[in-house]
Design a protein around this motif. Structure first.
Motif, short mmCIF file in Angstrom:
data_model
loop_
_atom_site.label_atom_id
_atom_site.label_comp_id
_atom_site.label_asym_id
_atom_site.label_seq_id
_atom_site.Cartn_x
_atom_site.Cartn_y
_atom_site.Cartn_z
N GLY A 164 -2.71 2.30 7.41
CA GLY A 164 -3.09 3.71 7.51
C GLY A 164 -3.15 4.18 8.94
N VAL A 165 -2.70 5.42 9.18
CA VAL A 165 -2.90 6.03 10.49
C VAL A 165 -4.40 6.07 10.80
CG1 VAL A 165 -2.57 8.17 11.82
CG2 VAL A 165 -0.80 7.43 10.23
N CYS A 214 -4.35 12.15 2.88
CA CYS A 214 -4.91 13.00 3.94
C CYS A 214 -3.80 13.63 4.79
CB CYS A 214 -5.90 12.23 4.80
SG CYS A 214 -5.16 11.32 6.15
N CYS A 225 -0.38 5.38 0.56
CA CYS A 225 -1.45 6.38 0.56
C CYS A 225 -0.95 7.63 1.27
CB CYS A 225 -2.69 5.81 1.25
SG CYS A 225 -4.09 6.95 1.28
N MET A 245 0.83 -1.20 0.00
CA MET A 245 0.00 0.00 0.00
C MET A 245 0.87 1.26 0.00
SD MET A 245 -1.46 0.57 3.94
CE MET A 245 -2.10 2.23 3.66
FE1 SF4 Z 1 -4.36 7.37 3.52
FE2 SF4 Z 1 -5.49 6.75 5.89
FE3 SF4 Z 1 -2.85 7.28 5.69
FE4 SF4 Z 1 -4.68 9.22 5.40
S1 SF4 Z 1 -4.23 8.05 7.26
S2 SF4 Z 1 -2.86 8.92 4.13
S3 SF4 Z 1 -6.32 8.12 4.29
S4 SF4 Z 1 -3.96 5.54 4.76
#
Ligand code: SF4
Ligand code: FS2
Length: 538
Positions: free
Chosen positions: A19-20, A6, A3, A1
């Protein structure tokens, strides 16, 4: 992954293990595959337009829904993405059949694996880093466009639910994602395309404004209790007013009180919603405080749209998701079919006694503010109002977000604070008093109501015969997810300068792209409330 869409992204660079926000790697990969498949559908729709062939309107509606489901804090359930990917490919194939031209190899010819494990593997090969682009600044702009399009998709979906659609919005969604797989535009063309996304978002927010006010009336200033009323209770969070309306109708006369959480607070200002006597008050604060606040709520909880956090075991059995929201293990109900939520509320204890925790005001959307425009303008001319601050945007868990509380507390007594979105929970219950009868703290609504704030700014500029940038108005923005990215692009499209943005700057902007924004828009990171107030009020 990988991402980094955000503000809370890991280490300020990207989430690559999990993800956090709680997003698991499989969900992240599946969401990337949704975007990849939608890119193929977008390419097919663009080709159809070029050949003068119609793309069904409901393909646009589906496109917006599917893209919205990949926004931060919307859907964490891997099982929900398989049907979305399959339907995307089926719609693409239906378009491909009527095309004279053949579609390029890549997203438009991709064949989805048959099971979730296979789809997850495919998703891992089609993430943000695999978009064809060798120039890091253009790649940054491509990612910015994708995130902006996610925000537009969210607003388009909300508007479509209430019957407001514009095919031009869907066409831009198709074209935008399709363009991320082109390599023939230079940096300048990419900047223009990203700003165009802001323009299309403005149109989309206009549709949403018409949808909400058309269905439920223009919000009016409304006092909302923060305490509880003895009796059974349901808590509604998210942004979807149609779900709330349906729940209010289905609970009429049952002795169940309905409370708002987070972004639902401004719903109390809409005449067609506030008329329900059991639409009682507001409970809790912003989305990141769900664990503490939901665990203590003695009734059922309904999540419509973002932002859902991982439910604690103590309330997993009481929380229901609807629409695009999903969490594995939480009961999902169809939009408007709230029987199980009501039964849960009846089975739970509810509040044992009335409690008084004061009230807050909401409902200062554009109509309410414009109705006192004359008084506001006179107060500015008389020097009683020196400055307006739009302190708006998302909330989040970072300690740096205390800046917004302190900023509002320290804003001088001759200034007015306009606010919207969930960032307001940092200061929504402060008693700031009024200036000649005009409250100093004006809640204009959800993040979905940013259109209202823009309309007020434009109207003030007209009244003072100047540009928005010449008004005694400063924008102090907090961002978290991709709707905020779309709104930021709208403000840039409108040529708004000197915005202060925090708590941190987007990880997906390269230094060169950031320098461009600083040079052309004087966009600044927040510093300290004292320094920023001093610099603004000089
Ligand atoms: Fe992506 Fe969630 Fe990380 Fe935000 S906290 S960058 S949505 S994985
Ligand atoms: Fe807040 Fe979350 Fe409103 Fe955003 S409730 S951060 O996604 O939509 O704002």
């Amino acid at each position: 992954m990988f991402c980094y869409q955000c503000e809370q992204t890991a280490k300020g660079t990207g989430c690559d293990k999990m993800g956090v926000c709680g997003k698991q790697p499989d969900v992240s990969d599946l969401q990337d595959l949704v975007v990849y498949a939608l890119t193929g559908l977008g390419q097919a729709a663009v080709a159809a337009k070029a050949e003068g062939k119609a793309v069904p309107l409901d393909t646009g509606r589906f496109f917006a829904k599917a893209l919205f489901s990949t926004l931060t804090n919307v859907n964490f359930d891997p099982a929900d993405f398989k049907p979305l990917i399959e339907e995307t490919v089926a719609r693409r194939e239906a378009l491909a059949k009527v095309l004279a031209a053949s579609l390029p190899e890549g997203p438009a010819t991709f064949r989805p694996a048959l099971d979730l494990a296979g789809l997850t593997r495919q998703g891992a090969e089609h993430g943000l880093k695999n978009i064809p682009e060798t120039n890091p600044d253009i790649l940054s702009l491509k990612h910015t466009l994708i995130f902006g399009l996610k925000g537009v998709a969210a607003y388009a979906d909300h508007a479509a639910i209430l019957g407001q659609e514009d095919p031009a919005v869907y066409e831009f969604l198709y074209q935008g994602l399709a363009d991320t797989f082109t390599t023939d535009k230079d940096l300048g063309a990419w900047v223009a395309l990203v700003l165009k996304c802001g323009e299309v978002n403005l149109r989309t927010m206009e549709l949403l404004d018409a949808a909400n006010t058309g269905a439920y009336g223009h919000p009016v200033p409304t006092e909302v209790p923060l305490g509880a009323k003895a009796g059974k209770a349901i808590l509604v969070s998210g942004h979807d007013l149609k779900d709330l309306k349906a729940l209010l109708e289905q609970t009429a006369g049952l002795g169940i009180n309905i409370y708002t959480h987070g972004e639902m607070l401004p719903a109390h200002g809409y005449p067609e919603l506030k008329k329900h006597p059991h639409f009682y008050g507001h409970y809790g604060t912003a989305w990141q405080n769900q664990h503490k606040e939901f665990a203590a709520f003695p009734g059922a909880i309904l999540m419509t749209t973002n932002c859902i956090q991982r439910p604690a075991d103590s309330y997993l059995g009481n929380i229901f998701t609807t629409g695009l929201v999903g969490w594995p293990g939480a009961t999902h109900v169809k939009n408007g079919e709230f029987g199980p939520v009501i039964e849960k509320a009846k089975a739970m204890p509810g509040f044992a006694a009335d409690t008084d925790q004061g009230t807050v005001m909401t409902g200062f959307a554009r109509n309410a503010i414009m109705s006192v425009a004359g008084t506001v303008i006179d107060a500015v001319k008389a020097g009683k109002i020196k400055h307006f601050f739009l302190v708006a945007g998302c909330d989040g868990a970072k300690p740096g977000r205390n800046y917004y509380t302190e900023f509002v507390e320290k804003a001088p007594a001759d200034t007015i604070v306009l606010t919207l979105a969930c960032g307001k929970f940092r200061f929504f219950d402060k008693k700031l008093g009024d200036i000649g009868g005009i409250p100093r703290l004006l809640d204009m609504g959800q993040c979905n109501d940013a259109y209202s704030a823009i309309q007020v700014a434009v109207a003030l500029a007209k009244a003072f015969e100047c540009g928005v940038n010449d008004l005694p108005l400063s924008m102090i923005l907090s961002w978290y997810e991709q709707k905020a990215v779309a709104i930021l692009l709208t403000l840039l499209h409108l040529g708004i300068k000197n915005m202060r943005l925090g708590p941190t700057l987007p990880a997906f902007l390269t230094p060169n792209v950031l320098n461009y924004l600083v040079a052309n828009y004087d966009i600044k990171p927040i510093s300290t409330p004292e320094e920023d107030l001093k610099a603004i009020l000089g």
